[in-house]
Design an enzyme around this catalytic site. Structure first.
Site, PDB file in Angstrom:
ATOM      1  N   GLY A   9       0.836  -1.205   0.000  1.00 54.18           N
ATOM      2  CA  GLY A   9       0.000   0.000   0.000  1.00 54.18           C
ATOM      3  C   GLY A   9       0.865   1.247   0.000  1.00 54.18           C
ATOM      4  O   GLY A   9       1.844   1.328   0.761  1.00 54.18           O
ATOM      5  N   SER A  35       2.178  -1.465  -4.401  1.00 52.13           N
ATOM      6  CA  SER A  35       0.882  -0.782  -4.287  1.00 52.13           C
ATOM      7  C   SER A  35       0.018  -1.006  -5.519  1.00 52.13           C
ATOM      8  O   SER A  35       0.498  -0.922  -6.651  1.00 52.13           O
ATOM      9  CB  SER A  35       1.091   0.723  -4.084  1.00 52.13           C
ATOM     10  OG  SER A  35      -0.155   1.378  -4.095  1.00 52.13           O
ATOM     11  N   ALA A  36      -1.262  -1.267  -5.267  1.00 57.00           N
ATOM     12  CA  ALA A  36      -2.218  -1.498  -6.360  1.00 57.00           C
ATOM     13  C   ALA A  36      -2.438  -0.228  -7.168  1.00 57.00           C
ATOM     14  O   ALA A  36      -2.770  -0.295  -8.348  1.00 57.00           O
ATOM     15  CB  ALA A  36      -3.538  -1.995  -5.778  1.00 57.00           C
ATOM     16  N   ALA A  79      -0.975  -7.246  -4.039  1.00 58.37           N
ATOM     17  CA  ALA A  79      -0.699  -8.414  -3.198  1.00 58.37           C
ATOM     18  C   ALA A  79      -1.900  -9.341  -3.235  1.00 58.37           C
ATOM     19  O   ALA A  79      -3.050  -8.885  -3.253  1.00 58.37           O
ATOM     20  CB  ALA A  79      -0.426  -7.963  -1.769  1.00 58.37           C
ATOM     21  N   CYS A 156     -17.323   6.532   7.316  1.00 61.99           N
ATOM     22  CA  CYS A 156     -16.688   7.747   6.789  1.00 61.99           C
ATOM     23  C   CYS A 156     -17.693   8.912   6.846  1.00 61.99           C
ATOM     24  O   CYS A 156     -18.056   9.495   5.821  1.00 61.99           O
ATOM     25  CB  CYS A 156     -16.223   7.466   5.362  1.00 61.99           C
ATOM     26  SG  CYS A 156     -15.003   8.617   4.750  1.00 61.99           S
ATOM     27  N   ILE A 288      -6.111   2.367   7.724  1.00 61.00           N
ATOM     28  CA  ILE A 288      -7.437   1.743   7.706  1.00 61.00           C
ATOM     29  C   ILE A 288      -7.338   0.225   7.767  1.00 61.00           C
ATOM     30  O   ILE A 288      -8.238  -0.443   8.273  1.00 61.00           O
ATOM     31  CB  ILE A 288      -8.224   2.219   6.464  1.00 61.00           C
ATOM     32  CG1 ILE A 288      -8.490   3.730   6.574  1.00 61.00           C
ATOM     33  CG2 ILE A 288      -9.529   1.451   6.314  1.00 61.00           C
ATOM     34  CD1 ILE A 288      -9.385   4.307   5.506  1.00 61.00           C
ATOM     35  N   GLY A 308      -6.927  10.434   8.292  1.00 64.94           N
ATOM     36  CA  GLY A 308      -5.540  10.503   7.859  1.00 64.94           C
ATOM     37  C   GLY A 308      -4.546  10.661   8.997  1.00 64.94           C
ATOM     38  O   GLY A 308      -3.493  10.008   9.013  1.00 64.94           O
ATOM     39  N   CYS A 344      -9.170  17.349  12.645  1.00 63.31           N
ATOM     40  CA  CYS A 344      -9.965  17.223  11.429  1.00 63.31           C
ATOM     41  C   CYS A 344     -10.587  18.567  11.055  1.00 63.31           C
ATOM     42  O   CYS A 344     -10.988  19.325  11.937  1.00 63.31           O
ATOM     43  CB  CYS A 344     -11.072  16.195  11.699  1.00 63.31           C
ATOM     44  SG  CYS A 344     -11.711  15.485  10.208  1.00 63.31           S
ATOM     45  N   LYS A 379      -8.866  24.188   5.076  1.00 67.51           N
ATOM     46  CA  LYS A 379      -8.901  22.881   4.383  1.00 67.51           C
ATOM     47  C   LYS A 379      -8.117  22.942   3.067  1.00 67.51           C
ATOM     48  O   LYS A 379      -7.401  21.996   2.720  1.00 67.51           O
ATOM     49  CB  LYS A 379     -10.349  22.464   4.138  1.00 67.51           C
ATOM     50  CG  LYS A 379     -10.481  21.258   3.214  1.00 67.51           C
ATOM     51  CD  LYS A 379     -11.186  20.072   3.795  1.00 67.51           C
ATOM     52  CE  LYS A 379     -11.178  18.920   2.799  1.00 67.51           C
ATOM     53  NZ  LYS A 379     -11.724  17.697   3.304  1.00 67.51           N
TER      54      LYS A 379
HETATM   55  C1  LIG Z   1     -14.128  10.750   0.623  1.00 73.97           C
HETATM   56  C2  LIG Z   1     -13.144  10.697   1.751  1.00 73.97           C
HETATM   57  C3  LIG Z   1     -12.848  11.850   2.454  1.00 73.97           C
HETATM   58  C4  LIG Z   1     -11.937  11.838   3.504  1.00 73.97           C
HETATM   59  N1  LIG Z   1     -11.675  12.996   4.167  1.00 73.97           N
HETATM   60  C5  LIG Z   1     -10.747  13.014   5.139  1.00 73.97           C
HETATM   61  C6  LIG Z   1     -10.392  14.218   5.789  1.00 73.97           C
HETATM   62  O1  LIG Z   1     -10.940  15.290   5.492  1.00 73.97           O
HETATM   63  N2  LIG Z   1      -9.430  14.177   6.745  1.00 73.97           N
HETATM   64  C7  LIG Z   1      -8.809  13.008   7.081  1.00 73.97           C
HETATM   65  O2  LIG Z   1      -7.935  13.030   7.945  1.00 73.97           O
HETATM   66  N3  LIG Z   1      -9.125  11.839   6.497  1.00 73.97           N
HETATM   67  C8  LIG Z   1     -10.071  11.811   5.528  1.00 73.97           C
HETATM   68  N4  LIG Z   1     -10.384  10.628   4.909  1.00 73.97           N
HETATM   69  C9  LIG Z   1      -9.754   9.401   5.386  1.00 73.97           C
HETATM   70  C10 LIG Z   1      -8.385   9.176   4.746  1.00 73.97           C
HETATM   71  O3  LIG Z   1      -8.520   9.201   3.362  1.00 73.97           O
HETATM   72  C11 LIG Z   1      -7.855   7.846   5.228  1.00 73.97           C
HETATM   73  O4  LIG Z   1      -7.556   7.950   6.591  1.00 73.97           O
HETATM   74  C12 LIG Z   1      -6.593   7.424   4.501  1.00 73.97           C
HETATM   75  O5  LIG Z   1      -6.829   7.286   3.125  1.00 73.97           O
HETATM   76  C13 LIG Z   1      -6.073   6.118   5.067  1.00 73.97           C
HETATM   77  O6  LIG Z   1      -4.892   5.802   4.430  1.00 73.97           O
HETATM   78  P1  LIG Z   1      -4.382   4.299   4.314  1.00 73.97           P
HETATM   79  O7  LIG Z   1      -3.001   4.399   3.785  1.00 73.97           O
HETATM   80  O8  LIG Z   1      -4.611   3.578   5.579  1.00 73.97           O
HETATM   81  O9  LIG Z   1      -5.355   3.576   3.262  1.00 73.97           O
HETATM   82  P2  LIG Z   1      -5.838   3.925   1.800  1.00 73.97           P
HETATM   83  O10 LIG Z   1      -5.854   5.375   1.551  1.00 73.97           O
HETATM   84  O11 LIG Z   1      -7.086   3.140   1.614  1.00 73.97           O
HETATM   85  O12 LIG Z   1      -4.714   3.318   0.847  1.00 73.97           O
HETATM   86  C14 LIG Z   1      -4.548   1.949   0.650  1.00 73.97           C
HETATM   87  C15 LIG Z   1      -3.445   1.711  -0.351  1.00 73.97           C
HETATM   88  O13 LIG Z   1      -3.277   0.307  -0.523  1.00 73.97           O
HETATM   89  C16 LIG Z   1      -3.305  -0.020  -1.891  1.00 73.97           C
HETATM   90  N5  LIG Z   1      -3.822  -1.389  -2.020  1.00 73.97           N
HETATM   91  C17 LIG Z   1      -5.075  -1.844  -1.874  1.00 73.97           C
HETATM   92  N6  LIG Z   1      -5.123  -3.161  -2.073  1.00 73.97           N
HETATM   93  C18 LIG Z   1      -3.851  -3.563  -2.321  1.00 73.97           C
HETATM   94  C19 LIG Z   1      -3.246  -4.809  -2.600  1.00 73.97           C
HETATM   95  N7  LIG Z   1      -3.963  -5.949  -2.670  1.00 73.97           N
HETATM   96  N8  LIG Z   1      -1.912  -4.851  -2.815  1.00 73.97           N
HETATM   97  C20 LIG Z   1      -1.163  -3.717  -2.759  1.00 73.97           C
HETATM   98  N9  LIG Z   1      -1.699  -2.510  -2.518  1.00 73.97           N
HETATM   99  C21 LIG Z   1      -3.012  -2.442  -2.289  1.00 73.97           C
HETATM  100  C22 LIG Z   1      -4.196   1.037  -2.521  1.00 73.97           C
HETATM  101  O14 LIG Z   1      -3.957   1.142  -3.910  1.00 73.97           O
HETATM  102  C23 LIG Z   1      -3.752   2.277  -1.736  1.00 73.97           C
HETATM  103  O15 LIG Z   1      -2.550   2.802  -2.275  1.00 73.97           O
HETATM  104  C24 LIG Z   1     -11.309  10.622   3.856  1.00 73.97           C
HETATM  105  C25 LIG Z   1     -11.604   9.443   3.155  1.00 73.97           C
HETATM  106  C26 LIG Z   1     -12.501   9.484   2.103  1.00 73.97           C
HETATM  107  C27 LIG Z   1     -12.789   8.209   1.351  1.00 73.97           C
END
Ligand SMILES: Cc1cc2nc3c(=O)[nH]c(=O)nc-3n(C[C@H](O)[C@H](O)[C@H](O)COP(=O)(O)OP(=O)(O)OC[C@H]3O[C@@H](n4cnc5c(N)ncnc54)[C@H](O)[C@@H]3O)c2cc1C
Length: 398
Positions: A9, A35-36, A79, A156, A288, A308, A344, A379
């Site tokens: 990821g 990363s996907a 993966a 969310c 997440i 985030g 936030c 923001k």
């Molecule tokens: C619409 C929206 C609005 C948001 N607004 C806010 C905000 O205002 N403030 C805030 O703090 N947070 C916000 N968030 C939350 C924030 O986006 C998440 O906390 C953050 O994206 C989490 O990051 P992460 O790296 O855990 O996962 P993700 O962002 O889900 O990233 C996962 C990564 O893993 C990769 N992946 C998936 N499957 C595989 C696999 N099988 N093999 C390899 N790679 C893979 C994906 O391609 C991606 O690169 C928002 C989320 C959404 C959806």
């Protein structure tokens, strides 16, 4: 021997973990990210895409140059199986052996939550937000009532609220405010719960915002079905619409469930406060992808938003522990999700609310919500700063 760290990821959590470890250990470590997605997507700005206020190139950048510049190998691939007993991960780009594994594969939409969800506009991925742009254009040609919502088990909620208030702002700009009915349907027990059991003053503030904007709020609702022109609630009531945007629940990635004992029922990796997996000392999960049990029950099931800031904090904790392990020390850095501070900004088009608390989840000693138009500017600043910081690979900056 050089330690091998494999990170799955390349978003907020994966990027932060990979680059922190490389920055601390330099030549003592080989870091590979699989990363996907080959782009970083700034999800917080997805709320603006349907209204044409942002496009994909404004809020994404390619990952490979950032990782390469920092001495991290980037592989664009998916993966498909984690084998912790043999320290190995299978991917679409081959098999990778590791000494330490960081799972940061985030979420996927659970579109089976309600019949019709698959065909309903949402904003939780780049692709979805782009489709919702088309739906909003069609709505402007043929306006009518609007339903914004979050289904049972959704988490969310911040994005749902931001989109709700941005919709109200856009209706005003289109000369439709007050002429069409705007309804917010949510599984939260009350508006302002946000999936984090609320904040001091959140309930009256959300009530005041909704009244000012003429929004009908329907809390404690589960959705039975989403038809092309009607949201059907579980109590049988029907909410007709010309435009709807519904936030579904999230799940962890399916491939993780192939490894016995790794994940919970939602495909999230079961972790300790060190972000090591419950079973394996050399397997970590952050962002997440890491499980957070919901510590309360609500009339309609709700999830916990994993935003985030805590995702990056978890990644730093995991990175510190891997650095310690590589150096032959004990992994002692630890903070459970609920005790990480909350930070936030909720945008409302030309207004907004800043939320700051000492802990993501109660009990909290300090928590404050500050409404006002400065939050919209804040923001935008947060977006520009975060994109610049991540693109430069400066993940140790706040
Ligand atoms: C619409 C929206 C609005 C948001 N607004 C806010 C905000 O205002 N403030 C805030 O703090 N947070 C916000 N968030 C939350 C924030 O986006 C998440 O906390 C953050 O994206 C989490 O990051 P992460 O790296 O855990 O996962 P993700 O962002 O889900 O990233 C996962 C990564 O893993 C990769 N992946 C998936 N499957 C595989 C696999 N099988 N093999 C390899 N790679 C893979 C994906 O391609 C991606 O690169 C928002 C989320 C959404 C959806």
């Amino acid at each position: 021997m050089t330690a091998r760290v494999l990170v799955l990821g390349g978003s907020f959590a994966g990027m932060t973990a990979a680059l922190s470890i490389k920055s601390d250990l330099g030549d003592e470590v080989d870091v590979t990210v699989v990363s996907a997605s080959d782009r970083f997507v700034f999800n917080p700005s997805l709320i603006w895409l349907p209204f044409g206020r942002r496009g994909r190139t404004d809020i994404t950048f390619p990952l490979e140059p950032t990782f390469t510049k920092q001495g991290v190998r980037f592989v664009h691939g998916e993966a498909s199986y984690v084998d912790p007993d043999h320290h190995r991960v299978e991917t679409t780009e081959g098999t990778f052996d590791y000494d330490y594994l960081v799972i940061a594969t985030g979420y996927r939409n659970d579109l089976d939550v309600v019949p019709g969800m698959r065909d309903t506009p949402t904003i939780t991925t780049l692709h979805d937000a782009e489709r919702t742009y088309d739906a909003w254009r069609r709505f402007l040609d043929e306006p009518g009532d609007v339903v914004i919502g979050a289904t049972q088990r959704a988490s969310c909620f911040g994005a749902a609220y931001e989109f709700l208030f941005n919709t109200s702002y856009q209706l005003r700009r289109a000369g439709l405010h007050g002429k069409v009915k705007l309804t917010y349907v949510t599984s939260e027990p009350f508006a302002g719960h946000f999936g984090i059991d609320g904040m001091p003053g959140a309930k009256p503030l959300m009530r005041m915002f909704a009244k000012k904007e003429g929004i009908t709020v329907e809390p404690n609702q589960s959705i039975q079905e989403i038809k092309p022109d009607t949201v059907v609630l579980s109590d049988g009531r029907e909410l007709p619409y010309k435009f709807a945007m519904i936030v579904p629940p999230f799940r962890g990635q399916d491939f993780l469930a192939k490894t016995p004992d790794l994940v919970d029922a939602g495909n999230y990796v079961k972790v300790r406060p060190t972000y090591q997996s419950e079973k394996w000392d050399d397997v970590y999960a952050v962002g997440i992808a890491a499980a957070v049990p919901v510590p309360w029950t609500t009339q309609v099931a709700t999830g916990i938003p994993k935003t985030g800031f805590p995702s990056e904090q978890q990644a730093h904790i995991a990175a510190e522990n891997i650095v310690a392990q590589v150096r032959g020390e004990e992994p002692t850095s630890a903070k459970e999700f609920g005790k990480i501070p909350a930070l936030c900004v909720m945008d409302a088009g030309n207004n907004g609310v800043a939320m700051v608390a000492d802990h993501m989840l109660p009990p909290r000693k300090a928590a404050v919500m500050v409404p006002g138009p400065q939050n919209h500017a804040f923001k935008i600043g947060f977006e520009k700063y975060s994109l610049a910081k991540m693109k430069a690979g400066k993940v140790k900056l706040p």
